[in-house]
Design a protein around this motif. Structure first.
Motif, PDB file in Angstrom:
ATOM      1  N   LEU A  15      -0.478  -0.010  -2.933  1.00 24.74           N
ATOM      2  CA  LEU A  15      -1.004   1.345  -3.086  1.00 24.74           C
ATOM      3  C   LEU A  15      -1.098   1.744  -4.554  1.00 24.74           C
ATOM      4  O   LEU A  15      -2.056   2.370  -4.981  1.00 24.74           O
ATOM      5  N   ASP A  16      -0.097   1.336  -5.309  1.00 24.84           N
ATOM      6  CA  ASP A  16      -0.056   1.698  -6.716  1.00 24.84           C
ATOM      7  C   ASP A  16      -1.188   1.075  -7.526  1.00 24.84           C
ATOM      8  O   ASP A  16      -1.532   1.565  -8.586  1.00 24.84           O
ATOM      9  N   GLU A  17      -1.757   0.001  -6.996  1.00 27.94           N
ATOM     10  CA  GLU A  17      -2.861  -0.653  -7.695  1.00 27.94           C
ATOM     11  C   GLU A  17      -4.206   0.006  -7.414  1.00 27.94           C
ATOM     12  O   GLU A  17      -5.205  -0.321  -8.037  1.00 27.94           O
TER      13      GLU A  17
ATOM     14  N   TYR B  84       3.194  -6.575  12.392  1.00 26.37           N
ATOM     15  CA  TYR B  84       2.571  -6.586  11.082  1.00 26.37           C
ATOM     16  C   TYR B  84       1.442  -5.563  11.019  1.00 26.37           C
ATOM     17  O   TYR B  84       0.982  -5.068  12.048  1.00 26.37           O
ATOM     18  N   ILE B  85       1.039  -5.287   9.822  1.00 20.83           N
ATOM     19  CA  ILE B  85      -0.070  -4.360   9.622  1.00 20.83           C
ATOM     20  C   ILE B  85      -1.365  -5.121   9.847  1.00 20.83           C
ATOM     21  O   ILE B  85      -1.667  -6.082   9.156  1.00 20.83           O
TER      22      ILE B  85
ATOM     23  N   MET C  65       7.495  -2.124   5.978  1.00 21.20           N
ATOM     24  CA  MET C  65       6.321  -1.548   5.324  1.00 21.20           C
ATOM     25  C   MET C  65       6.571  -1.260   3.858  1.00 21.20           C
ATOM     26  O   MET C  65       5.767  -0.647   3.188  1.00 21.20           O
ATOM     27  N   ALA C  66       7.710  -1.716   3.371  1.00 16.25           N
ATOM     28  CA  ALA C  66       8.061  -1.473   1.978  1.00 16.25           C
ATOM     29  C   ALA C  66       7.081  -2.160   1.021  1.00 16.25           C
ATOM     30  O   ALA C  66       6.862  -1.696  -0.084  1.00 16.25           O
ATOM     31  N   ASN C  67       6.486  -3.266   1.478  1.00 12.36           N
ATOM     32  CA  ASN C  67       5.572  -4.014   0.605  1.00 12.36           C
ATOM     33  C   ASN C  67       4.193  -3.373   0.481  1.00 12.36           C
ATOM     34  O   ASN C  67       3.320  -3.871  -0.193  1.00 12.36           O
ATOM     35  N   LEU C  68       3.998  -2.253   1.152  1.00  9.66           N
ATOM     36  CA  LEU C  68       2.739  -1.522   1.051  1.00  9.66           C
ATOM     37  C   LEU C  68       2.649  -0.774  -0.275  1.00  9.66           C
ATOM     38  O   LEU C  68       1.574  -0.574  -0.818  1.00  9.66           O
TER      39      LEU C  68
END
Ligand SMILES: [Zn+2]
Length: 108
Positions: free
Chosen positions: A8-10, A98-99, A1-4
């Motif tokens: 989020l920052d965007e 996966y999400i 989930m690190a690629n979330l």
């Protein structure tokens, strides 16, 4: 989930994650309780995810037997055909992790 995180920052300031839905196949040795405990730690790191919940959606494996042609869905790994006892099983699916969905809201 690190690629979330970069995603989020965007998002805007008022953006909040309400719920995250994770699809998890039985071949993934993930214990749902462990996954939600992990999420409890991760969500604390970010204001956008702090109040979010996690839902784990288990998937089934489709198993087919080469010996008798029997085909069935299993929720956990199986090693013998329940119909003929044969071990010539092939599997499809069950490796998902996966999400699947992220439900979001805007803070008032
Ligand atoms: Zn069989």
């Amino acid at each position: 989930m690190a690629n979330l995180r970069p995603w989020l920052d965007e998002q805007g300031e008022r953006f909040r994650v309400a719920e995250i839905v994770v699809k998890c196949g039985p071949f993934r040795a993930v214990i749902p309780d462990a996954l939600s405990a992990a999420w409890d730690v991760v969500r604390e790191e970010h204001a956008m995810t702090r109040d979010s919940a996690i839902t784990i959606n288990p998937t089934a494996i489709t198993v087919s037997c080469a010996d008798c042609g029997h085909s069935f869905d299993a929720r956990r790994p199986v090693f013998k055909c329940p119909n003929c006892g044969g071990e010539g099983l092939s599997f499809s699916g069950g490796n998902e992790l996966y999400i699947e969905d992220i439900k979001t809201k805007l803070e008032e």
